[in-house]
Design an enzyme around this catalytic site. Structure first.
Site, mmCIF file in Angstrom:
data_model
loop_
_atom_site.group_PDB
_atom_site.id
_atom_site.type_symbol
_atom_site.label_atom_id
_atom_site.label_comp_id
_atom_site.label_asym_id
_atom_site.label_seq_id
_atom_site.Cartn_x
_atom_site.Cartn_y
_atom_site.Cartn_z
ATOM 1 N N LYS A 82 0.814 -1.226 0.000
ATOM 2 C CA LYS A 82 0.000 0.000 0.000
ATOM 3 C C LYS A 82 0.847 1.276 0.000
ATOM 4 C CE LYS A 82 -4.214 -1.941 1.956
ATOM 5 N NZ LYS A 82 -5.299 -1.796 2.936
ATOM 6 N N ASP A 122 -10.591 2.221 1.397
ATOM 7 C CA ASP A 122 -10.753 1.731 2.772
ATOM 8 C C ASP A 122 -11.356 2.828 3.649
ATOM 9 O OD1 ASP A 122 -9.733 -0.806 2.348
ATOM 10 O OD2 ASP A 122 -7.686 -0.259 2.894
ATOM 11 N N GLY A 161 -5.198 -1.335 17.864
ATOM 12 C CA GLY A 161 -4.195 -1.565 16.823
ATOM 13 C C GLY A 161 -3.701 -0.257 16.238
ATOM 14 N N GLY A 188 -16.359 -7.320 9.478
ATOM 15 C CA GLY A 188 -15.415 -6.813 8.484
ATOM 16 C C GLY A 188 -15.871 -6.978 7.059
#
Length: 494
Positions: free
Chosen positions: A296, A332, A356, A466
């Site tokens: 990415k 995203d 995270g 998800g």
């Protein structure tokens, strides 16, 4: 054409495999080396019991087969079986002409196996296997195999994107050889199996169970990728990553293309070098692709334009070809927001705890911050949490202090890979107590229910899986790729 490799131990089992897969295949390959010894003796009867052409193969162990006979016995067995009505017989390229002359009680002189096949109209496939690499002289080998008028077949093992490029180049390098079979085995070779026509290959092999390394099922090849229906006008899209074959994205894009009758295919590419992939993208005229870990960031130097979100997040997950340049976006960001946009607009999400501080977390934290949500990042490595919090003007804390936030936030987002294989039984914050009032967002989509997801559900929380984010970001990519909205009547199976 899609060819089903038959690896049953009996002829009856193989007939059943043909029947089960018939709607997806055009021909079959009978692997004598998988048959029981007594079944091998009657294998010549097999082609007359199925309604498609059959390739006869008896593969040595050194070429990835199971045959343990001496070479003389192996070729004799192949000769006897080939008396059946087979359309093709596969003979390895290193078999000498002198080894293909056999005594037969029906003939006075020795029979020339190759000549007898040609006289009966049976095509010979001359095959070469390499399970270690793609040989440097691959084009020369194919030309040499084709020189006798037989169909050359090479099954080689690409170990890098550079090797994959060599296989796709075969179409232009060997354009004069109309009939050839080119197979990339192993993980790097999967894209060559799906896009076999782009390699100039006349067919691709598929499996109904145990098959060659990287072989896909007939149903997946035909229904998901429509590999046998692709043509010169087909637009190629894909996803790059390492690893990449866990991705569910082909199950979003390919059904979407088919639903709107858009001539396109979406293919996974295992990529070790982003630079090499961009060369392949130019060669195949790839129109756009998704990007997953670890690329990415790596793709950004090759992009002519990037959006504000890519600059902010530092990650690009979507690349499209626009006016002879590559444009990078990040779906995203908006895919994450889609399932909670109403709650943010209504003011019912004002505070969030993000678990995270990796790549997925960056898009989440920036999206929430840009929409006025006060974010706290908790992470095993406090240093990583602090770095992201400094960039995004958020708060940070250690993972072990997670219980401080029980009942104190409106939204809890789990962005780590904990709960995915091989850590299916693990929970990133086992001590966190859900009050039942939080909206809980689990970014893991395989499996559908992680221990974290189950605990939140049992506590009475509104839980978002998800798969929703994956589908939403995929629909945005679909629009970037095609210029059309994703068909609302298609419900991807994730």
């Amino acid at each position: 054409m899609l060819c089903l490799t038959l690896t049953g131990s009996t002829l009856e089992e193989n007939r059943a495999l043909v029947q089960q897969n018939r709607k997806w295949i055009s021909l079959a390959e009978l692997r004598l080396d998988y048959l029981q010894a007594d079944e091998q003796k009657i294998a010549s009867s097999f082609p007359s019991t199925v309604d498609i052409p059959v390739i006869l193969t008896l593969r040595r162990q050194s070429d990835g087969g199971k045959c343990t006979l001496s070479e003389k016995q192996r070729l004799q067995t192949l000769y006897e079986s080939a008396k059946g009505d087979f359309a093709f017989v596969d003979i390895e390229e290193d078999v000498k002409k002198s080894d293909l002359k056999f005594k037969d009680p029906l003939f006075e002189n020795k029979v020339d196996f190759e000549l007898s096949l040609r006289q009966r109209g049976v095509r010979i496939i001359r095959s070469f296997h390499d399970f270690t690499c793609v040989p440097a002289d691959i084009y020369g080998r194919i030309s040499k195999l084709a020189a006798k008028g037989d169909i050359p077949k090479v099954a080689v093992t690409p170990k890098s994107m550079i090797d994959v490029i060599a296989l796709f180049r075969a179409q232009q390098e060997l354009s004069s050889i109309k009939e050839k079979i080119i197979i990339g085995m192993g993980e790097f070779g999967v894209c060559t199996r799906i896009l076999y026509k782009k390699c100039g290959s006349m067919l691709s092999f598929c499996s109904a169970g145990e098959g060659a390394p990287g072989q896909l099922s007939a149903q997946v090849m035909s229904e998901l990728y429509r590999a046998d229906k692709l043509d010169e006008k087909t637009h190629v899209f894909g996803i790059i990553g390492n690893p990449v074959y866990h991705t569910a994205s082909p199950r979003i894009h390919n059904p979407g293309f088919e639903a709107i009758h858009y001539n396109a295919v979406y293919v996974p590419f295992l990529v070790d070098s982003v630079r090499a992939f961009f060369k392949l993208a130019e060669m195949l005229q790839i129109h756009g692709f998704s990007v997953t870990v670890p690329h990415k960031r790596n793709v950004q130097p090759y992009l002519g334009r990037i959006t504000r979100e890519v600059k902010q997040i530092g990650a690009c997950n979507t690349v499209t070809r626009i006016q002879n340049m590559w444009k990078g976006t990040n779906t995203d960001y908006y895919g994450f927001l889609a399932p909670i946009a109403d709650e943010i607009a209504q003011g019912s999400i004002r505070t969030a705890l993000v678990i995270g501080a990796g790549g997925a977390s960056r898009a989440v934290v920036w999206a929430l911050h840009n929409h006025g949500v006060k974010v706290t990042i908790i992470n095993r490595s406090v240093e990583h949490a602090k770095l992201l919090s400094d960039e995004t003007m958020s708060s940070f804390d250690s993972l072990e202090h997670c219980n401080r936030y029980s009942g104190a936030v409106d939204l809890v987002v789990q962005t780590t890979s904990v709960g995915m294989a091989p850590n299916l039984d693990e929970d990133p914050v086992p001590s966190f107590v859900f009050s039942g009032k939080e909206i809980v967002y689990e970014l893991v989509y395989q499996p559908k229910e992680t221990p974290f997801f189950r605990r939140a559900t049992q506590a009475g929380c509104h839980v978002i899986g998800g798969a929703q984010m994956l589908i939403e970001q995929g629909k945005l990519q679909f629009e970037s790729f095609t210029g059309y909205h994703y068909p609302h009547w298609v419900h991807p199976e994730i």
